[in-house]
Motif scaffolding. Structure first.
Motif, PDB file in Angstrom:
ATOM      1  N   VAL A   1      -3.353  11.712  -1.401  1.00 38.12           N
ATOM      2  CA  VAL A   1      -3.928  10.522  -0.778  1.00 38.12           C
ATOM      3  C   VAL A   1      -3.198  10.202   0.517  1.00 38.12           C
ATOM      4  O   VAL A   1      -2.076  10.639   0.739  1.00 38.12           O
ATOM      5  N   THR A   2      -3.872   9.430   1.345  1.00 30.89           N
ATOM      6  CA  THR A   2      -3.251   8.897   2.560  1.00 30.89           C
ATOM      7  C   THR A   2      -3.321   7.374   2.475  1.00 30.89           C
ATOM      8  O   THR A   2      -4.065   6.813   1.647  1.00 30.89           O
ATOM      9  N   GLN A   3      -2.591   6.719   3.340  1.00 28.31           N
ATOM     10  CA  GLN A   3      -2.610   5.259   3.379  1.00 28.31           C
ATOM     11  C   GLN A   3      -4.024   4.774   3.691  1.00 28.31           C
ATOM     12  O   GLN A   3      -4.485   3.788   3.113  1.00 28.31           O
TER      13      GLN A   3
ATOM     14  N   GLN B   1       0.832  -1.199   0.000  1.00 36.07           N
ATOM     15  CA  GLN B   1       0.000   0.000   0.000  1.00 36.07           C
ATOM     16  C   GLN B   1       0.870   1.254   0.000  1.00 36.07           C
ATOM     17  O   GLN B   1       0.545   2.233  -0.666  1.00 36.07           O
ATOM     18  N   GLU B   2       1.973   1.204   0.730  1.00 41.32           N
ATOM     19  CA  GLU B   2       2.872   2.359   0.791  1.00 41.32           C
ATOM     20  C   GLU B   2       3.415   2.701  -0.596  1.00 41.32           C
ATOM     21  O   GLU B   2       3.509   3.863  -0.973  1.00 41.32           O
ATOM     22  N   GLU B   3       3.762   1.678  -1.360  1.00 37.96           N
ATOM     23  CA  GLU B   3       4.242   1.876  -2.729  1.00 37.96           C
ATOM     24  C   GLU B   3       3.155   2.530  -3.587  1.00 37.96           C
ATOM     25  O   GLU B   3       3.422   3.447  -4.368  1.00 37.96           O
ATOM     26  N   LEU B   4       1.921   2.078  -3.416  1.00 38.33           N
ATOM     27  CA  LEU B   4       0.805   2.627  -4.164  1.00 38.33           C
ATOM     28  C   LEU B   4       0.554   4.082  -3.778  1.00 38.33           C
ATOM     29  O   LEU B   4       0.338   4.937  -4.650  1.00 38.33           O
ATOM     30  N   VAL B   5       0.618   4.382  -2.493  1.00 36.76           N
ATOM     31  CA  VAL B   5       0.460   5.765  -2.026  1.00 36.76           C
ATOM     32  C   VAL B   5       1.506   6.658  -2.672  1.00 36.76           C
ATOM     33  O   VAL B   5       1.189   7.736  -3.201  1.00 36.76           O
ATOM     34  N   GLU B   6       2.750   6.213  -2.684  1.00 43.23           N
ATOM     35  CA  GLU B   6       3.839   7.013  -3.257  1.00 43.23           C
ATOM     36  C   GLU B   6       3.640   7.247  -4.751  1.00 43.23           C
ATOM     37  O   GLU B   6       3.823   8.358  -5.249  1.00 43.23           O
ATOM     38  N   LEU B   7       3.251   6.219  -5.472  1.00 46.00           N
ATOM     39  CA  LEU B   7       3.015   6.364  -6.915  1.00 46.00           C
ATOM     40  C   LEU B   7       1.862   7.323  -7.196  1.00 46.00           C
ATOM     41  O   LEU B   7       1.942   8.156  -8.104  1.00 46.00           O
ATOM     42  N   LEU B   8       0.793   7.216  -6.422  1.00 41.49           N
ATOM     43  CA  LEU B   8      -0.340   8.124  -6.605  1.00 41.49           C
ATOM     44  C   LEU B   8       0.061   9.569  -6.303  1.00 41.49           C
ATOM     45  O   LEU B   8      -0.335  10.491  -7.026  1.00 41.49           O
TER      46      LEU B   8
END
Length: 147
Positions: free
Chosen positions: A27-29, A13-20
């Motif tokens: 966005v937040t986690q 999820q952290e990777e997805l947050v960073e990409l977004l």
């Protein structure tokens, strides 16, 4: 989010947050976690034995259909029947992409694909099935020149 998950290997999820965030989304986690559930994303194994986020079956098929439409417009040249086979010609470097999305979408008359750099061999159950698969492929928006 669906586009990122379908185009990249995202393991956390952290990777997805960073990409977004890099894409300009605030966005937040916690919001990403809710979105993952709402979109029905699932974790699937990678060839390396790790896990990544992926679209559920219906969403994956929709994404594959969209990708096939893009490929037909951008890289398709011809598709010719030969008995129960189809020979699909593409611009160089695109045949494997065609094979992957065609296999992912599946067609009841299609047994499988074997692809090189610019040619994809589609093995069908019968000669009539090959013609049906050809019509199906062309329905994804082949340019008139390739028909």
């Amino acid at each position: 989010m669906k586009a990122l998950v379908s185009e990249r290997v995202i393991e956390t999820q952290e990777e997805l947050v960073e990409l977004l965030r890099r894409e300009g989304f605030r966005v937040t986690q916690a919001t990403v976690s809710r979105d993952i559930k709402a979109l029905g994303l699932v974790k699937v194994p990678t060839p390396e034995g790790r896990y990544r986020y992926a679209l559920s079956g219906a969403d994956r098929r929709s994404a594959s259909a969209d990708k096939l439409r893009r490929l037909m417009l951008e890289a398709f040249l011809t598709v010719e029947p030969a008995e129960n086979l189809l020979v699909l010609k593409t611009l160089p470097g695109n045949a494997n992409a065609f094979g992957a999305v065609i296999d992912d979408l599946g067609h009841p008359e299609l047994v499988g694909t074997v692809c090189g750099d610019d040619t994809c061999l589609l093995v069908c159950r019968s000669a009539a099935g090959a013609l049906e698969v050809r019509r199906w492929l062309l329905s994804f928006g082949a340019p008139e020149i390739g028909r």
